[in-house]
Design a protein around this motif. Structure first.
Motif, PDB file in Angstrom:
ATOM      1  N   ASN A   1      80.189  15.166  48.573  1.00  0.00           N
ATOM      2  CA  ASN A   1      80.042  14.551  49.886  1.00  0.00           C
ATOM      3  C   ASN A   1      79.178  15.468  50.746  1.00  0.00           C
ATOM      4  O   ASN A   1      79.549  16.610  51.012  1.00  0.00           O
ATOM      5  CB  ASN A   1      81.417  14.357  50.514  1.00  0.00           C
ATOM      6  N   MET A   2      78.033  14.986  51.165  1.00  0.00           N
ATOM      7  CA  MET A   2      77.092  15.801  51.938  1.00  0.00           C
ATOM      8  C   MET A   2      77.141  15.489  53.429  1.00  0.00           C
ATOM      9  O   MET A   2      76.255  15.889  54.177  1.00  0.00           O
ATOM     10  CB  MET A   2      75.661  15.602  51.417  1.00  0.00           C
ATOM     11  N   SER A   3      78.190  14.811  53.886  1.00  0.00           N
ATOM     12  CA  SER A   3      78.297  14.491  55.313  1.00  0.00           C
ATOM     13  C   SER A   3      78.525  15.770  56.117  1.00  0.00           C
ATOM     14  O   SER A   3      78.926  16.806  55.585  1.00  0.00           O
ATOM     15  CB  SER A   3      79.447  13.515  55.556  1.00  0.00           C
ATOM     16  N   GLU A   4      78.287  15.682  57.408  1.00  0.00           N
ATOM     17  CA  GLU A   4      78.498  16.824  58.294  1.00  0.00           C
ATOM     18  C   GLU A   4      79.968  17.240  58.301  1.00  0.00           C
ATOM     19  O   GLU A   4      80.281  18.431  58.291  1.00  0.00           O
ATOM     20  CB  GLU A   4      78.035  16.480  59.719  1.00  0.00           C
ATOM     21  N   CYS A   5      80.888  16.267  58.275  1.00  0.00           N
ATOM     22  CA  CYS A   5      82.317  16.593  58.259  1.00  0.00           C
ATOM     23  C   CYS A   5      82.681  17.380  57.002  1.00  0.00           C
ATOM     24  O   CYS A   5      83.429  18.355  57.078  1.00  0.00           O
ATOM     25  CB  CYS A   5      83.160  15.313  58.323  1.00  0.00           C
ATOM     26  N   SER A   6      82.159  16.964  55.866  1.00  0.00           N
ATOM     27  CA  SER A   6      82.456  17.681  54.626  1.00  0.00           C
ATOM     28  C   SER A   6      81.863  19.080  54.632  1.00  0.00           C
ATOM     29  O   SER A   6      82.499  20.038  54.193  1.00  0.00           O
ATOM     30  CB  SER A   6      81.943  16.900  53.420  1.00  0.00           C
ATOM     31  N   ARG A   7      80.661  19.197  55.143  1.00  0.00           N
ATOM     32  CA  ARG A   7      80.034  20.516  55.226  1.00  0.00           C
ATOM     33  C   ARG A   7      80.861  21.443  56.117  1.00  0.00           C
ATOM     34  O   ARG A   7      81.119  22.594  55.766  1.00  0.00           O
ATOM     35  CB  ARG A   7      78.598  20.402  55.759  1.00  0.00           C
ATOM     36  N   VAL A   8      81.320  20.922  57.257  1.00  0.00           N
ATOM     37  CA  VAL A   8      82.134  21.722  58.171  1.00  0.00           C
ATOM     38  C   VAL A   8      83.440  22.120  57.501  1.00  0.00           C
ATOM     39  O   VAL A   8      83.869  23.275  57.586  1.00  0.00           O
ATOM     40  CB  VAL A   8      82.389  20.956  59.495  1.00  0.00           C
ATOM     41  N   ALA A   9      84.094  21.194  56.803  1.00  0.00           N
ATOM     42  CA  ALA A   9      85.370  21.496  56.134  1.00  0.00           C
ATOM     43  C   ALA A   9      85.187  22.605  55.108  1.00  0.00           C
ATOM     44  O   ALA A   9      85.972  23.560  55.070  1.00  0.00           O
ATOM     45  CB  ALA A   9      85.931  20.243  55.470  1.00  0.00           C
TER      46      ALA A   9
END
Length: 148
Positions: free
Chosen positions: A15-23
């Motif tokens: 998952n390359m979404s911003e939320c996944s990156r932040v997590a």
């Protein structure tokens, strides 16, 4: 994140979404990129890795306490330090109140897997600590070792 489950599910490396990156960054990224949540990724290793050489050489003696056996472990520490049975003692809980999401801790199997994978270095370090820690009731052995 609205829940522990949402956080764990966001750890998916595909998952390359911003939320996944932040997590992923909050948990395992460089401390300089974690922002105000920088302490989330600071586990056993972050705090103790700099003394690992002394631990491995048995130059530092320590005991671990565990949540599931805290009273027995604290009694073991007291026996270890004092060399005798401790007087009666009582542990108090500091987590008596309610806080939002207190019981919202269910993780999906997939999220638990992502979390476990990212935390594996912590589990490995904890396993090392468990091997190196003094046995809970081994105060006599420690004192005789220190005399030699």
């Amino acid at each position: 994140f609205r829940s522990a489950r949402a956080f764990a599910d966001a750890l998916d490396t595909s998952n390359m979404s911003e939320c996944s990156r932040v997590a992923r960054t909050m948990l395992a990224g460089p401390k300089s990129q974690r922002g105000k949540w920088s302490m989330i990724g600071d586990g056993w290793r972050w705090y103790l890795e700099h003394v690992a050489p002394q631990l491995l050489q048995r130059r530092v003696y320590f005991m671990l306490t565990h949540v599931f056996s805290l009273k027995d472990d604290v009694a073991g520490v007291l026996r270890w330090v004092a060399g005798k049975e401790p007087l009666h003692f009582r542990l108090s809980s500091v987590h008596k109140g309610y806080y939002p999401k207190k019981y919202d801790t269910n993780l999906s199997a997939t999220g638990r897997g992502w979390l476990r994978n990212l935390l594996q270095p912590e589990y490995d370090f904890l396993e090392l600590l468990e091997r190196l820690a003094q046995a809970p009731f081994d105060s006599a052995a420690l004192r005789s070792e220190n005399r030699t």
